[in-house]
Scaffold this motif. Structure first.
Motif, PDB file in Angstrom:
ATOM      1  N   TYR A  48     102.890 -44.659  42.362  1.00  0.00           N
ATOM      2  CA  TYR A  48     102.675 -43.879  43.582  1.00  0.00           C
ATOM      3  C   TYR A  48     102.027 -44.748  44.660  1.00  0.00           C
ATOM      4  CZ  TYR A  48     102.598 -40.373  39.806  1.00  0.00           C
ATOM      5  OH  TYR A  48     102.863 -39.635  38.692  1.00  0.00           O
ATOM      6  N   LYS A  49     102.486 -44.595  45.893  1.00  0.00           N
ATOM      7  CA  LYS A  49     101.900 -45.319  47.013  1.00  0.00           C
ATOM      8  C   LYS A  49     100.762 -44.544  47.664  1.00  0.00           C
ATOM      9  CE  LYS A  49     106.233 -47.704  48.104  1.00  0.00           C
ATOM     10  NZ  LYS A  49     107.307 -47.893  49.120  1.00  0.00           N
ATOM     11  N   LYS A  50     100.766 -43.220  47.516  1.00  0.00           N
ATOM     12  CA  LYS A  50      99.732 -42.392  48.143  1.00  0.00           C
ATOM     13  C   LYS A  50      99.537 -41.108  47.343  1.00  0.00           C
ATOM     14  CE  LYS A  50     103.316 -40.822  51.366  1.00  0.00           C
ATOM     15  NZ  LYS A  50     103.706 -40.706  52.794  1.00  0.00           N
ATOM     16  N   PRO A  51      98.426 -40.416  47.536  1.00  0.00           N
ATOM     17  CA  PRO A  51      98.140 -39.206  46.763  1.00  0.00           C
ATOM     18  C   PRO A  51      99.233 -38.135  46.873  1.00  0.00           C
ATOM     19  CG  PRO A  51      96.168 -39.932  47.905  1.00  0.00           C
ATOM     20  CD  PRO A  51      97.284 -40.789  48.413  1.00  0.00           C
ATOM     21  N   TYR A  52      99.885 -38.063  48.028  1.00  0.00           N
ATOM     22  CA  TYR A  52     100.917 -37.030  48.206  1.00  0.00           C
ATOM     23  C   TYR A  52     102.053 -37.194  47.199  1.00  0.00           C
ATOM     24  CZ  TYR A  52     104.022 -33.771  50.670  1.00  0.00           C
ATOM     25  OH  TYR A  52     104.841 -32.707  51.002  1.00  0.00           O
ATOM     26  N   GLU A  53     102.394 -38.428  46.853  1.00  0.00           N
ATOM     27  CA  GLU A  53     103.441 -38.651  45.863  1.00  0.00           C
ATOM     28  C   GLU A  53     102.996 -38.155  44.490  1.00  0.00           C
ATOM     29  OE1 GLU A  53     104.448 -42.764  46.049  1.00  0.00           O
ATOM     30  OE2 GLU A  53     105.542 -42.567  47.940  1.00  0.00           O
ATOM     31  N   ALA A  54     101.713 -38.333  44.177  1.00  0.00           N
ATOM     32  CA  ALA A  54     101.174 -37.808  42.918  1.00  0.00           C
ATOM     33  C   ALA A  54     101.212 -36.284  42.921  1.00  0.00           C
ATOM     34  CB  ALA A  54      99.748 -38.302  42.714  1.00  0.00           C
ATOM     35  N   LEU A  55     100.980 -35.679  44.072  1.00  0.00           N
ATOM     36  CA  LEU A  55     101.038 -34.229  44.190  1.00  0.00           C
ATOM     37  C   LEU A  55     102.462 -33.726  43.924  1.00  0.00           C
ATOM     38  CD1 LEU A  55      99.561 -31.600  44.992  1.00  0.00           C
ATOM     39  CD2 LEU A  55     100.203 -32.072  47.366  1.00  0.00           C
ATOM     40  N   ILE A  56     103.444 -34.442  44.445  1.00  0.00           N
ATOM     41  CA  ILE A  56     104.844 -34.082  44.185  1.00  0.00           C
ATOM     42  C   ILE A  56     105.129 -34.134  42.685  1.00  0.00           C
ATOM     43  CG2 ILE A  56     107.248 -34.767  44.540  1.00  0.00           C
ATOM     44  CD1 ILE A  56     106.411 -35.852  47.298  1.00  0.00           C
ATOM     45  N   MET A  57     104.693 -35.230  42.052  1.00  0.00           N
ATOM     46  CA  MET A  57     104.904 -35.354  40.611  1.00  0.00           C
ATOM     47  C   MET A  57     104.199 -34.228  39.849  1.00  0.00           C
ATOM     48  SD  MET A  57     106.211 -36.893  38.031  1.00  0.00           S
ATOM     49  CE  MET A  57     106.678 -38.580  38.439  1.00  0.00           C
ATOM     50  N   ALA A  58     102.989 -33.904  40.250  1.00  0.00           N
ATOM     51  CA  ALA A  58     102.241 -32.837  39.576  1.00  0.00           C
ATOM     52  C   ALA A  58     102.983 -31.506  39.662  1.00  0.00           C
ATOM     53  CB  ALA A  58     100.851 -32.705  40.189  1.00  0.00           C
ATOM     54  N   SER A  59     103.615 -31.247  40.792  1.00  0.00           N
ATOM     55  CA  SER A  59     104.355 -29.990  40.944  1.00  0.00           C
ATOM     56  C   SER A  59     105.571 -29.957  40.025  1.00  0.00           C
ATOM     57  CB  SER A  59     104.781 -29.790  42.403  1.00  0.00           C
ATOM     58  OG  SER A  59     105.859 -30.645  42.770  1.00  0.00           O
ATOM     59  N   ILE A  60     106.213 -31.111  39.822  1.00  0.00           N
ATOM     60  CA  ILE A  60     107.355 -31.180  38.897  1.00  0.00           C
ATOM     61  C   ILE A  60     106.887 -30.945  37.466  1.00  0.00           C
ATOM     62  CG2 ILE A  60     109.146 -32.682  37.955  1.00  0.00           C
ATOM     63  CD1 ILE A  60     109.255 -34.070  40.691  1.00  0.00           C
ATOM     64  N   VAL A  61     105.792 -31.597  37.097  1.00  0.00           N
ATOM     65  CA  VAL A  61     105.223 -31.409  35.756  1.00  0.00           C
ATOM     66  C   VAL A  61     104.865 -29.940  35.537  1.00  0.00           C
ATOM     67  CG1 VAL A  61     103.271 -31.986  34.261  1.00  0.00           C
ATOM     68  CG2 VAL A  61     104.384 -33.783  35.611  1.00  0.00           C
ATOM     69  N   GLU A  62     104.299 -29.310  36.575  1.00  0.00           N
ATOM     70  CA  GLU A  62     103.921 -27.898  36.479  1.00  0.00           C
ATOM     71  C   GLU A  62     105.115 -27.017  36.131  1.00  0.00           C
ATOM     72  OE1 GLU A  62     101.569 -24.871  36.103  1.00  0.00           O
ATOM     73  OE2 GLU A  62     100.668 -26.697  36.910  1.00  0.00           O
ATOM     74  N   LYS A  63     106.260 -27.284  36.757  1.00  0.00           N
ATOM     75  CA  LYS A  63     107.442 -26.447  36.552  1.00  0.00           C
ATOM     76  C   LYS A  63     108.224 -26.825  35.298  1.00  0.00           C
ATOM     77  CE  LYS A  63     108.526 -23.619  38.946  1.00  0.00           C
ATOM     78  NZ  LYS A  63     108.109 -22.204  38.982  1.00  0.00           N
ATOM     79  N   GLU A  64     107.982 -28.006  34.758  1.00  0.00           N
ATOM     80  CA  GLU A  64     108.756 -28.451  33.595  1.00  0.00           C
ATOM     81  C   GLU A  64     108.194 -27.952  32.269  1.00  0.00           C
ATOM     82  OE1 GLU A  64     111.404 -29.641  32.623  1.00  0.00           O
ATOM     83  OE2 GLU A  64     112.356 -30.862  34.161  1.00  0.00           O
ATOM     84  N   THR A  65     106.925 -27.598  32.233  1.00  0.00           N
ATOM     85  CA  THR A  65     106.358 -27.178  30.948  1.00  0.00           C
ATOM     86  C   THR A  65     105.231 -26.181  31.127  1.00  0.00           C
ATOM     87  OG1 THR A  65     105.258 -27.923  28.928  1.00  0.00           O
ATOM     88  CG2 THR A  65     104.773 -29.142  30.933  1.00  0.00           C
ATOM     89  N   GLY A  66     105.134 -25.271  30.177  1.00  0.00           N
ATOM     90  CA  GLY A  66     104.020 -24.336  30.141  1.00  0.00           C
ATOM     91  C   GLY A  66     102.981 -24.767  29.123  1.00  0.00           C
ATOM     92  N   GLN A  67     103.266 -25.860  28.400  1.00  0.00           N
ATOM     93  CA  GLN A  67     102.359 -26.366  27.385  1.00  0.00           C
ATOM     94  C   GLN A  67     101.416 -27.400  27.997  1.00  0.00           C
ATOM     95  OE1 GLN A  67     102.037 -25.630  24.080  1.00  0.00           O
ATOM     96  NE2 GLN A  67     103.615 -24.051  24.093  1.00  0.00           N
ATOM     97  N   LYS A  68     100.157 -27.035  28.165  1.00  0.00           N
ATOM     98  CA  LYS A  68      99.204 -27.986  28.748  1.00  0.00           C
ATOM     99  C   LYS A  68      99.106 -29.268  27.922  1.00  0.00           C
ATOM    100  CE  LYS A  68      96.278 -24.716  31.247  1.00  0.00           C
ATOM    101  NZ  LYS A  68      94.906 -24.229  31.484  1.00  0.00           N
ATOM    102  N   SER A  69      99.272 -29.139  26.609  1.00  0.00           N
ATOM    103  CA  SER A  69      99.139 -30.297  25.733  1.00  0.00           C
ATOM    104  C   SER A  69     100.260 -31.307  25.931  1.00  0.00           C
ATOM    105  CB  SER A  69      99.113 -29.839  24.273  1.00  0.00           C
ATOM    106  OG  SER A  69     100.327 -29.164  23.943  1.00  0.00           O
TER     107      SER A  69
END
Length: 329
Positions: free
Chosen positions: A199-220
Motif C-alpha cells: 500500500y502507498k497510503k492508508p486509503y489503499e489499506a482501507l479499500i483492502m479492509a473493506s474487501i476483507v470485510e465482505k469476503e468473510t464473516g470469520q474473524k479468525s
C-alpha cells in the motif's frame, strides 16, 4: 421588648424549620422507582425561572418555584444547559439540577453495522426517529463536503459502531463522529502496519479492509484472506473477488452473480482490472482494518468456501482446483 425578642426567636425557628424541610425535599425522589422516565426539554436562552416552569409543564411532578429557589441557593442558576432530557425514577430535585448543569441529555442510540455500504448507513440514519433529519436532501458528495475535504467519495469512510446522541441531534453529528472514529482506527492501524505491504497510503489499506470485510464473516480467517490478496497484489495478479464485482453492479445485482457479470468490465471488477478498486466497497470493522494492515504471513494465493463458514487455502492453482471440486462442485 420581650415580645419582639420572642417574635425574632419564632422567625429564626420557622426559618430553620423551612430550611430543614427544603433540603429534605431537595433530596427526595421526584418520581419513585418502578415508574417510567419522563422526557422534557429546556429551550435555548431560557432563564432559570422559565426552565423550571418548562420542566413542570412537561409533566415532571415538581414545584417550579422550589426548583428555581434550589438552583439559586446552590449557585447553579446560570449554569443550566438547554436541551432534551429524561428524568429517571429515583432522581431528586438536587440531582435534577446537577443533571441540568452537566448537560446530561436524554441518550439515544444508533447502530452502524460492519459490512454496510454507505447507502445502507444513510438509510438507517434517515429512518431514526430521534435524529434531526437535516441531511436527507443532500447528495452523497454534498454531505461528504460538510464532513471532510480530504476525500471525494464517502464509501468506507465511517466506522461501524453504536453511537449515542442526545434526542433531536443533527444527523451530521453522527456522520462526523463515525468519520472521526474511522480515521482514528485507520491511522492507528497504519502506524503498526507490516512495512512490506504494497500500500502507498492508508486509503489503499482501507479499500483492502473493506474487501476483507465482505469476503468473510470469520474473524479468525480475516488475516489469511488479507494475506492472499496482498500476495496477489505483490505478484500483479487479478484479485478476482466477487464482492467488488457485486458492488460495481449496483442495483443490477439481483442476488446471483453470473459469468457474464464477471466478464463485464466496471471500475470495481477485479476479474477484469488489476489492483485494488478505486474506493472501499463497505464499512470495514476494526478486525478487518487490522487484518489488512497486518495480514497473515502465508504463501497462499487462492481460497474457496468450504460451505461451513470457513475457507480452504491453496498456494497453487492445481490444489485450488481440487478444493473447488471438493467443496463446491
Amino acid at each position: 421588648m420581650k415580645a419582639f425578642r420572642n417574635f425574632l426567636i419564632c422567625i429564626v425557628i420557622l426559618a430553620i424549620a423551612f430550611a430543614a424541610g427544603f433540603f429534605y425535599w431537595a433530596k427526595q425522589p421526584i418520581i419513585p422507582s418502578g415508574r417510567s422516565p419522563i422526557e422534557f426539554a429546556i429551550k435555548p436562552g431560557s432563564s432559570v425561572k422559565s426552565s423550571a416552569q418548562q420542566i413542570a409543564d412537561a409533566g415532571v411532578p415538581v414545584n417550579p418555584t422550589l426548583l428555581e429557589v434550589l438552583a439559586r441557593a446552590t449557585a447553579k442558576s446560570a449554569k443550566l444547559k438547554a436541551g432534551n432530557y429524561e428524568l429517571k425514577p429515583g432522581t431528586t430535585p438536587l440531582g435534577l439540577i446537577n443533571q441540568l448543569v452537566r448537560g446530561e441529555f436524554a441518550q439515544e442510540a444508533l447502530a452502524i453495522i460492519e459490512g454496510w455500504t454507505f447507502k445502507q448507513m444513510r438509510e438507517a440514519i434517515a429512518q431514526h426517529p430521534a435524529l434531526k433529519h437535516d441531511t436527507v436532501n443532500l447528495s452523497d458528495k454534498e454531505l461528504l463536503a460538510k464532513i471532510t475535504a480530504d476525500f471525494s467519495m464517502p464509501e468506507g469512510l465511517f466506522f461501524p459502531d453504536t453511537y449515542l446522541f442526545a434526542k433531536n441531534s443533527s444527523e451530521l453529528q453522527i456522520y462526523k463522529q463515525a468519520h472521526a472514529a474511522l480515521l482514528k482506527r485507520l491511522n492507528e492501524a497504519w502506524a503498526r502496519r507490516d512495512p512490506s505491504l504494497p500500500y502507498k497510503k492508508p486509503y489503499e489499506a482501507l479499500i483492502m479492509a473493506s474487501i476483507v470485510e465482505k469476503e468473510t464473516g470469520q474473524k479468525s480467517e480475516r488475516d489469511m484472506i488479507a494475506g492472499v490478496f496482498v500476495n496477489r497484489l505483490k505478484k500483479g495478479m487479478l484479485l478476482q473477488t466477487d464482492p467488488t464485482v457485486i458492488y460495481g453492479m449496483g442495483d443490477k445485482f439481483k442476488g446471483n452473480i453470473r459469468r457474464r457479470d464477471l466478464e463485464t468490465d466496471t471500475p470495481y471488477n477485479t476479474y477484469t482490472r488489476v489492483g485494488l478498486p478505486p474506493t472501499p466497497i463497505a464499512l470495514p470493522s476494526a478486525a478487518s482494518l487490522e487484518a489488512a494492515l497486518n495480514p497473515a504471513q502465508t504463501d497462499a494465493l487462492y481460497f474457496v468456501a468450504r460451505g461451513d463458514g470457513t475457507s480452504a487455502f491453496s498456494s497453487n492453482l492445481a490444489d485450488h482446483n481440487r478444493a473447488v471440486d471438493k467443496y463446491q462442485r
